[in-house]
Design a protein around this motif. Sequence first.
Motif, short mmCIF file in Angstrom:
data_model
loop_
_atom_site.label_atom_id
_atom_site.label_comp_id
_atom_site.label_asym_id
_atom_site.label_seq_id
_atom_site.Cartn_x
_atom_site.Cartn_y
_atom_site.Cartn_z
N ARG A 46 55.51 18.40 67.47
CA ARG A 46 54.06 18.42 67.20
C ARG A 46 53.24 18.50 68.48
O ARG A 46 52.11 18.99 68.46
N ARG B 286 51.55 23.38 60.02
CA ARG B 286 52.20 22.24 60.67
C ARG B 286 53.04 21.45 59.66
O ARG B 286 54.13 20.96 59.99
N ASP B 287 52.56 21.36 58.43
CA ASP B 287 53.33 20.69 57.39
C ASP B 287 54.64 21.45 57.11
O ASP B 287 55.68 20.83 56.86
N ASP C 200 57.11 20.57 59.80
CA ASP C 200 57.69 19.25 59.52
C ASP C 200 58.77 19.36 58.45
O ASP C 200 59.84 18.72 58.56
N ARG D 208 62.67 18.37 58.81
CA ARG D 208 63.27 17.40 57.89
C ARG D 208 64.55 17.96 57.27
O ARG D 208 65.56 17.26 57.13
N PHE E 209 60.07 14.82 65.70
CA PHE E 209 58.83 15.28 65.06
C PHE E 209 57.65 15.31 66.03
O PHE E 209 56.98 16.34 66.17
N GLU F 178 61.00 10.18 64.30
CA GLU F 178 59.57 10.49 64.23
C GLU F 178 59.01 10.83 65.61
O GLU F 178 58.23 11.77 65.75
#
Length: 256
Positions: free
Chosen positions: A205, A218-219, A222, A226, A201, A197
């Motif tokens: 970010r 942005r999603d 992610d 993933r 991540f 994270e």
Amino acid sequence: MNEQLHHSAAGYKTAADTYVKGRPDYPPQVSDWLTATLGLDSHKTVIDLGAGTGKFTGRLVATGAQVIAVEPVPQMLEKLSAAYPQVLAVSGTATDLPLPDASVDVVVCAQAFHWFASPAALTEIARVLKPGGRLGLVWNLRDTRVSWVPKLDSIVNALEGDTPRYYTGAWRLAFPHKAFGPLQAQHFAHGHTGSPEDVIFNRVRSTSFIAALPQAQRDRVDAQIRALIDGEPELRGKDVITVPYVTAAFVTVKGS
């Protein structure tokens, strides 16, 4: 002063917390580089230019030098001031430094010079440096010799647009500059260890142009990360991982 910032740097206004969580530290060899190569000690004054949230500031404080942090993004400067209340933290840019001529011994740009690499910035940096003063440039880079790192980089780089980046080498076009001697480089290997994270991540970010994207995009980033993690045996299912880095450190000396 904010008008001088690149438009994608606006992402830092909302990403200060993520920046603190996601950005790696610097390797131990950097401490020796600061003292032996840049000559920092308790008798010297150093500017931390483009200081951000203070990720590098602690390394400068540890040399015993008087540290002046210069940063144009108020949200990041606030984080720095809270972490290092003993440091003089001022709003400014590389082309408009709020300091007198020949007033500092060293200027350091950690993870920042690519944002403002220009003859004008180097002229302004030379103005505040004493004769024989040193300019240090430092970057942490993911080590692309590890097989999954280029895959992560490709997710990020696809969204960079016209954002200045170290890896393009465009920052080198500011050199040579009449006020400074040749660049001398050293490289140090290290790693950023922690939860996926934070070290993957939140690192992504905290990238300016990623932070500036609408939430839906942005999603999607992610989701791509993933999928990458799930497809890599070195990463899949791990609570703690190490992202490999190389730190590039450059120095150039102002003429007398």
